[in-house]
Motif scaffolding. Sequence first.
Motif, PDB file in Angstrom:
ATOM      1  N   MET A   1       1.050  -1.394  -0.054  1.00  0.00           N
ATOM      2  CA  MET A   1       0.373   0.175  -0.093  1.00  0.00           C
ATOM      3  C   MET A   1       0.807   1.321   0.034  1.00  0.00           C
ATOM      4  O   MET A   1       1.843   1.095   0.266  1.00  0.00           O
ATOM      5  N   VAL A   2       0.194   2.092  -0.787  1.00  0.00           N
ATOM      6  CA  VAL A   2       1.448   4.321  -1.083  1.00  0.00           C
ATOM      7  C   VAL A   2       0.256   4.813  -0.416  1.00  0.00           C
ATOM      8  O   VAL A   2      -1.155   4.320  -0.437  1.00  0.00           O
ATOM      9  N   SER A   3       0.445   6.174  -0.043  1.00  0.00           N
ATOM     10  CA  SER A   3      -0.180   7.352  -0.336  1.00  0.00           C
ATOM     11  C   SER A   3       0.238   7.746  -1.110  1.00  0.00           C
ATOM     12  O   SER A   3       0.746   7.688  -2.177  1.00  0.00           O
ATOM     13  N   VAL A   4      -0.945   8.665  -1.980  1.00  0.00           N
ATOM     14  CA  VAL A   4      -1.426   9.211  -2.660  1.00  0.00           C
ATOM     15  C   VAL A   4      -1.185  10.784  -2.466  1.00  0.00           C
ATOM     16  O   VAL A   4      -1.726  11.103  -1.838  1.00  0.00           O
ATOM     17  N   VAL A   5       0.107  11.805  -2.915  1.00  0.00           N
ATOM     18  CA  VAL A   5       0.055  13.556  -2.738  1.00  0.00           C
ATOM     19  C   VAL A   5      -1.336  13.612  -2.968  1.00  0.00           C
ATOM     20  O   VAL A   5      -1.329  14.084  -4.458  1.00  0.00           O
ATOM     21  N   GLN A   6      -2.336  14.455  -2.564  1.00  0.00           N
ATOM     22  CA  GLN A   6      -3.422  15.160  -2.623  1.00  0.00           C
ATOM     23  C   GLN A   6      -3.198  16.164  -3.139  1.00  0.00           C
ATOM     24  O   GLN A   6      -3.551  16.943  -4.329  1.00  0.00           O
ATOM     25  N   ASN A   7      -2.325  17.191  -2.312  1.00  0.00           N
ATOM     26  CA  ASN A   7      -1.745  18.169  -2.631  1.00  0.00           C
ATOM     27  C   ASN A   7      -0.974  18.541  -2.055  1.00  0.00           C
ATOM     28  O   ASN A   7       0.198  17.884  -1.368  1.00  0.00           O
ATOM     29  N   VAL A   8      -0.362  20.343  -2.431  1.00  0.00           N
ATOM     30  CA  VAL A   8       0.931  20.701  -1.861  1.00  0.00           C
ATOM     31  C   VAL A   8       0.388  21.408  -1.121  1.00  0.00           C
ATOM     32  O   VAL A   8      -0.036  22.652  -1.659  1.00  0.00           O
ATOM     33  N   ALA A   9       0.731  21.972  -0.171  1.00  0.00           N
ATOM     34  CA  ALA A   9      -0.023  23.342   0.728  1.00  0.00           C
ATOM     35  C   ALA A   9       0.620  24.178   1.178  1.00  0.00           C
ATOM     36  O   ALA A   9       2.351  23.616   1.308  1.00  0.00           O
ATOM     37  N   ILE A  10       0.433  25.269   0.917  1.00  0.00           N
ATOM     38  CA  ILE A  10       1.284  26.204   0.828  1.00  0.00           C
ATOM     39  C   ILE A  10       0.426  27.552   1.921  1.00  0.00           C
ATOM     40  O   ILE A  10      -0.295  28.381   1.348  1.00  0.00           O
ATOM     41  N   ASP A  11       1.192  27.915   3.197  1.00  0.00           N
ATOM     42  CA  ASP A  11       0.686  28.550   4.290  1.00  0.00           C
ATOM     43  C   ASP A  11       0.600  30.100   3.076  1.00  0.00           C
ATOM     44  O   ASP A  11       1.716  30.679   2.813  1.00  0.00           O
ATOM     45  N   CYS A  12       0.020  30.933   3.371  1.00  0.00           N
ATOM     46  CA  CYS A  12      -0.279  32.212   3.246  1.00  0.00           C
ATOM     47  C   CYS A  12      -1.914  33.461   4.499  1.00  0.00           C
ATOM     48  O   CYS A  12      -1.665  32.977   5.043  1.00  0.00           O
TER      49      CYS A  12
END
Length: 126
Positions: A1-12
């Motif tokens: 099993m693996v994980s999939v990158v859902q999003n790249v989060a950017i604080d702003c």
Amino acid sequence: MVSVVQNVAIDCADAYELARFWSAATGSPLDPEDGPGARETQVLMPGGPALYFNQVPEKKAGKNRIHLCLRPETSREQEVERLTGLGAVFRADHRQPDGSGWVVLADPEGNEFCVLRSAAERAAAG
């Protein structure tokens, strides 16, 4: 099993406005459910994880530990000019005499990112 990158989060500081910059930079649409004043917004990247912007009270401090690298469809120089026209700021020049290398820009909130050579420029260099 693996994980999939859902999003790249950017604080702003302003999620919607920064997402608008990145939408224009990438040519990808904003999530249609997001609008001005939204504290969370997304740029929906085709075939990849979304760019997710999360409004936070603290300001950016220090160098990014993760950053985006953009490969333009046009030349690197044309893309740097286009992105600075959208509000990016020039930070560093890592171009080499043989045409390799990259340019470091920062988005309107100071998050660094790189502009690489286009595929055509890489192919022409051999």
